[in-house]
Design a protein around this motif. Structure first.
Motif, PDB file in Angstrom:
ATOM      1  N   THR A 137     -10.171   6.607  -4.472  1.00 11.52           N
ATOM      2  CA  THR A 137      -9.919   7.078  -5.835  1.00 11.52           C
ATOM      3  C   THR A 137      -8.583   6.517  -6.315  1.00 11.52           C
ATOM      4  O   THR A 137      -7.549   6.739  -5.682  1.00 11.52           O
ATOM      5  CB  THR A 137      -9.868   8.617  -5.882  1.00 11.52           C
ATOM      6  N   TYR A 138      -8.631   5.778  -7.432  1.00 12.10           N
ATOM      7  CA  TYR A 138      -7.433   5.116  -7.950  1.00 12.10           C
ATOM      8  C   TYR A 138      -6.960   5.766  -9.248  1.00 12.10           C
ATOM      9  O   TYR A 138      -7.752   6.309 -10.009  1.00 12.10           O
ATOM     10  CB  TYR A 138      -7.718   3.633  -8.224  1.00 12.10           C
ATOM     11  N   SER A 139      -5.663   5.664  -9.496  1.00 10.10           N
ATOM     12  CA  SER A 139      -5.060   6.128 -10.746  1.00 10.10           C
ATOM     13  C   SER A 139      -4.033   5.090 -11.195  1.00 10.10           C
ATOM     14  O   SER A 139      -3.471   4.361 -10.366  1.00 10.10           O
ATOM     15  CB  SER A 139      -4.359   7.473 -10.552  1.00 10.10           C
ATOM     16  N   CYS A 152      -3.806   5.806   3.825  1.00 11.75           N
ATOM     17  CA  CYS A 152      -4.029   5.684   5.274  1.00 11.75           C
ATOM     18  C   CYS A 152      -5.406   5.099   5.574  1.00 11.75           C
ATOM     19  O   CYS A 152      -5.580   4.324   6.523  1.00 11.75           O
ATOM     20  CB  CYS A 152      -3.870   7.040   5.947  1.00 11.75           C
ATOM     21  N   LYS A 153      -6.385   5.473   4.765  1.00 19.29           N
ATOM     22  CA  LYS A 153      -7.744   4.943   4.928  1.00 19.29           C
ATOM     23  C   LYS A 153      -7.763   3.424   4.732  1.00 19.29           C
ATOM     24  O   LYS A 153      -8.377   2.687   5.510  1.00 19.29           O
ATOM     25  CB  LYS A 153      -8.673   5.628   3.928  1.00 19.29           C
ATOM     26  N   LEU A 154      -7.057   2.962   3.693  1.00 18.55           N
ATOM     27  CA  LEU A 154      -6.962   1.525   3.438  1.00 18.55           C
ATOM     28  C   LEU A 154      -6.238   0.806   4.571  1.00 18.55           C
ATOM     29  O   LEU A 154      -6.680  -0.240   5.065  1.00 18.55           O
ATOM     30  CB  LEU A 154      -6.222   1.269   2.129  1.00 18.55           C
ATOM     31  N   ILE A 209       0.843  -1.194   0.000  1.00 16.69           N
ATOM     32  CA  ILE A 209       0.000   0.000   0.000  1.00 16.69           C
ATOM     33  C   ILE A 209       0.881   1.248   0.000  1.00 16.69           C
ATOM     34  O   ILE A 209       0.618   2.213  -0.718  1.00 16.69           O
ATOM     35  CB  ILE A 209      -0.971  -0.015   1.199  1.00 16.69           C
ATOM     36  N   ALA A 210       1.966   1.223   0.784  1.00 14.81           N
ATOM     37  CA  ALA A 210       2.921   2.339   0.782  1.00 14.81           C
ATOM     38  C   ALA A 210       3.567   2.482  -0.591  1.00 14.81           C
ATOM     39  O   ALA A 210       3.693   3.586  -1.127  1.00 14.81           O
ATOM     40  CB  ALA A 210       3.983   2.109   1.856  1.00 14.81           C
ATOM     41  N   ALA A 211       3.980   1.350  -1.174  1.00 11.06           N
ATOM     42  CA  ALA A 211       4.622   1.379  -2.488  1.00 11.06           C
ATOM     43  C   ALA A 211       3.659   1.920  -3.544  1.00 11.06           C
ATOM     44  O   ALA A 211       4.048   2.696  -4.420  1.00 11.06           O
ATOM     45  CB  ALA A 211       5.092  -0.020  -2.867  1.00 11.06           C
ATOM     46  N   GLY A 245       1.829   6.513  -7.111  1.00 14.08           N
ATOM     47  CA  GLY A 245       0.751   7.382  -7.565  1.00 14.08           C
ATOM     48  C   GLY A 245      -0.596   6.716  -7.743  1.00 14.08           C
ATOM     49  O   GLY A 245      -1.504   7.292  -8.349  1.00 14.08           O
ATOM     50  N   VAL A 246      -0.762   5.503  -7.182  1.00 11.43           N
ATOM     51  CA  VAL A 246      -2.038   4.784  -7.350  1.00 11.43           C
ATOM     52  C   VAL A 246      -3.154   5.453  -6.557  1.00 11.43           C
ATOM     53  O   VAL A 246      -4.293   5.503  -6.996  1.00 11.43           O
ATOM     54  CB  VAL A 246      -1.890   3.306  -6.948  1.00 11.43           C
ATOM     55  N   PHE A 247      -2.829   5.966  -5.369  1.00 15.85           N
ATOM     56  CA  PHE A 247      -3.813   6.697  -4.573  1.00 15.85           C
ATOM     57  C   PHE A 247      -3.100   7.705  -3.675  1.00 15.85           C
ATOM     58  O   PHE A 247      -1.884   7.629  -3.476  1.00 15.85           O
ATOM     59  CB  PHE A 247      -4.714   5.779  -3.736  1.00 15.85           C
ATOM     60  N   SER A 248      -3.868   8.642  -3.153  1.00 18.64           N
ATOM     61  CA  SER A 248      -3.310   9.698  -2.312  1.00 18.64           C
ATOM     62  C   SER A 248      -2.849   9.138  -0.970  1.00 18.64           C
ATOM     63  O   SER A 248      -3.199   8.013  -0.587  1.00 18.64           O
ATOM     64  CB  SER A 248      -4.373  10.773  -2.058  1.00 18.64           C
TER      65      SER A 248
END
Length: 248
Positions: free
Chosen positions: A136-138, A31-33, A16-18, A23-26
């Motif tokens: 929100t994902y990118s 932190c929410k995940l 999740i950190a990686a 740039g996958v999420f803010s």
């Protein structure tokens, strides 16, 4: 200080950190995940076990198949070609462990609160999916190596379903390291309070003398000294530093 990764790789929750770095999420969504994942896992009933096994993936899978326990006790992580982590209900994991030790395989119990990456995680998947779908994902802007596939992540990394599956699937860290090496990576920098993954990574390619493994911090060393040591090693490996920022 001007050191920018060419690709990133995490281990389990570290992915999740990686993914945030890629740039996958803010940071807020990362932190929410993390918070939702931890809260839901800790709310599960106590029990389960995890055991480190000094054997290959094929050997462990063979024992699981012979015992008919491929669901109740499963591989949670492939850390190196010869270090596997088993996870599941305590009785089944101990049954597999006894069979492995009987054949001369070394094992070690891990101190954990729950049996992560096992069937015991399944009760939280639906609830976690609701949180994952609110993110929100990118697409990643940096190559990101997936724990699920052990290869460069594609469009699936920007879907909620991937992060739900990520909880349940084994962490194929060794495959990811091999993929990075085959892609031309020679310098690995571990970001964390104490080196663990760099040690595992080096065991994935013990005969490759061209690889360098650098730890950013060490828990028994002054943080600034350890960080400076890491910068020295990175610079020595040919990476340019931003000296203006350093001396500021």
């Amino acid at each position: 200080y001007g050191v920018v990764p060419d690709m990133v790789l995490g281990h389990s929750v570290g992915e999740i950190a990686a993914a945030h770095v890629a740039g996958v999420f803010s940071l807020e969504d990362a932190c929410k995940l993390i918070a939702a994942r931890g809260k839901m896992m800790q709310a599960l009933p106590a029990g389960g076990a995890m055991v480190s096994v000094g054997a290959s993936r094929d050997h462990v899978n063979g024992v699981l198949a012979d015992l008919g326990l491929a669901k109740e006790a499963a591989i949670a992580a492939v850390n190196t070609p010869n270090q596997i982590v088993l996870s599941g209900s305590e009785s089944q994991v101990e049954q597999v462990r006894a069979s492995l030790e009987k054949s001369g395989v070394q094992t070690k119990s891990l101190v954990v609160s729950h049996a992560f990456h096992s069937v015991l995680m399944e009760p939280i998947l639906k609830g976690f999916a609701l949180i994952a779908k609110s993110i929100t994902y990118s697409p990643p802007v940096l190559p990101l190596i997936s724990n699920v596939s052990g290869k460069r992540a594609g469009s699936e990394i920007a879907l909620a379903d991937y992060w739900v599956e990520h909880i349940r699937k084994p962490v194929v860290f060794s495959d990811g390291i091999q993929w990075a090496i085959e892609s031309g990576v020679t310098l690995f920098v571990e970001l964390g309070p104490h080196p663990v993954l760099s040690g595992l990574g080096s065991q994935c390619a013990p005969d490759n003398e061209s690889l360098r493994w650098v730890a950013s911090l060490r828990n028994k060393k002054n943080d600034w000294e350890a960080f400076l040591s890491a910068l020295v090693q990175v610079h020595g490996a040919g990476v340019d530093l931003d000296w203006r920022r350093f001396f500021e």
